[in-house]
Enzyme design. Sequence first.
Site, PDB file in Angstrom:
ATOM      1  N   GLU A 107       0.842  -1.203   0.000  1.00 63.14           N
ATOM      2  CA  GLU A 107       0.000   0.000   0.000  1.00 63.14           C
ATOM      3  C   GLU A 107       0.871   1.244   0.000  1.00 63.14           C
ATOM      4  O   GLU A 107       1.997   1.214   0.500  1.00 63.14           O
ATOM      5  CB  GLU A 107      -0.866   0.008   1.268  1.00 63.14           C
ATOM      6  N   ASP A 108       0.347   2.319  -0.536  1.00 66.91           N
ATOM      7  CA  ASP A 108       1.074   3.591  -0.479  1.00 66.91           C
ATOM      8  C   ASP A 108       0.957   4.225   0.898  1.00 66.91           C
ATOM      9  O   ASP A 108       1.942   4.653   1.487  1.00 66.91           O
ATOM     10  CB  ASP A 108       0.579   4.550  -1.576  1.00 66.91           C
ATOM     11  N   ASP A 111      -4.177   5.649   6.089  1.00 64.00           N
ATOM     12  CA  ASP A 111      -4.616   6.938   6.628  1.00 64.00           C
ATOM     13  C   ASP A 111      -5.644   6.640   7.736  1.00 64.00           C
ATOM     14  O   ASP A 111      -5.277   6.426   8.879  1.00 64.00           O
ATOM     15  CB  ASP A 111      -5.183   7.738   5.448  1.00 64.00           C
ATOM     16  N   LYS A 139      -0.270   7.457   8.582  1.00 63.78           N
ATOM     17  CA  LYS A 139      -0.662   8.740   9.165  1.00 63.78           C
ATOM     18  C   LYS A 139      -1.492   8.434  10.408  1.00 63.78           C
ATOM     19  O   LYS A 139      -2.732   8.428  10.350  1.00 63.78           O
ATOM     20  CB  LYS A 139      -1.536   9.459   8.137  1.00 63.78           C
ATOM     21  N   PHE A 160      -1.606  16.230   4.024  1.00 67.60           N
ATOM     22  CA  PHE A 160      -1.906  15.550   2.768  1.00 67.60           C
ATOM     23  C   PHE A 160      -0.633  15.511   1.937  1.00 67.60           C
ATOM     24  O   PHE A 160       0.002  16.533   1.703  1.00 67.60           O
ATOM     25  CB  PHE A 160      -3.023  16.260   1.999  1.00 67.60           C
ATOM     26  N   VAL A 161      -0.231  14.311   1.523  1.00 68.97           N
ATOM     27  CA  VAL A 161       1.040  14.168   0.818  1.00 68.97           C
ATOM     28  C   VAL A 161       0.824  13.704  -0.626  1.00 68.97           C
ATOM     29  O   VAL A 161      -0.168  13.052  -0.934  1.00 68.97           O
ATOM     30  CB  VAL A 161       1.988  13.181   1.545  1.00 68.97           C
ATOM     31  N   ASP A 167      -1.335  10.849  -5.333  1.00 67.96           N
ATOM     32  CA  ASP A 167      -1.852  11.945  -6.152  1.00 67.96           C
ATOM     33  C   ASP A 167      -2.704  12.923  -5.365  1.00 67.96           C
ATOM     34  O   ASP A 167      -3.151  12.644  -4.258  1.00 67.96           O
ATOM     35  CB  ASP A 167      -2.715  11.375  -7.274  1.00 67.96           C
ATOM     36  N   ARG A 173       1.692  12.253  -9.262  1.00 72.20           N
ATOM     37  CA  ARG A 173       2.133  10.869  -9.024  1.00 72.20           C
ATOM     38  C   ARG A 173       3.580  10.667  -9.463  1.00 72.20           C
ATOM     39  O   ARG A 173       4.271   9.791  -8.970  1.00 72.20           O
ATOM     40  CB  ARG A 173       1.251   9.880  -9.806  1.00 72.20           C
TER      41      ARG A 173
END
Length: 187
Positions: A107-108, A111, A139, A160-161, A167, A173
């Site tokens: 996963e990226d 959150d 996060k 928010f990154v 994105d 991206r």
Amino acid sequence: MRDSNPDPFASKERLTTLIAQDEIARRVRELGAEISRDYREGDLVLLSVLKGSFMFLADLVRTIDVPLTVDFMRVRSYGSRTETSGVVEITADLTAPVQGKHVLFVEDIVDTGLTMAYLVDNIRTRRPLDVRICSLLHKPARKLVETRIDYLGFTIPDRFVVGYGLDYGEKFRNLPYIGTIEDEPPG
Ligand code: IMP
């Protein structure tokens, strides 16, 4: 870790580097070494959640030296541009069964944790040997459900990154680092 960065990718938003390219590369190598040690016995499937994890996956697989296969899921989370609502729909499913395999989600970012909670439950119904999570970012400030992240790149503040696959409205991206964006003040 932070420096102000006049960036060629920036449009009206201002970008600030949160995690530099070389820091990401170093941490990805460490994660790959750990994963390689833990999955010596084989039958490993890396399950990438599109689109945000594509760059992390591409770099991570090259640092893992045990046999593996790669599969993809695409999900849509309903919500605003920056907030998920927790309602997750699988819009593209795996191409092969994971029964009897070791599944490792790639996963990226975790959150609220709602996307991973939904996907882990979903995959468990397909009777894999086990399911673990590898996430580049976490996060914790926004956690709504507990998520056990077995391999974690970086814990980040509640910002928010974008970049390195992540994105904002499909933009950014392609940034090779992780940055935070701030809209330009009006006028
Ligand atoms: P969660 O369900 O709230 O844990 O959110 C998971 C998904 O929301 C991630 O896979 C991302 O696609 C997206 N997301 C959450 N935070 C960010 C962020 O800071 N930047 C970009 N995407 C994010």
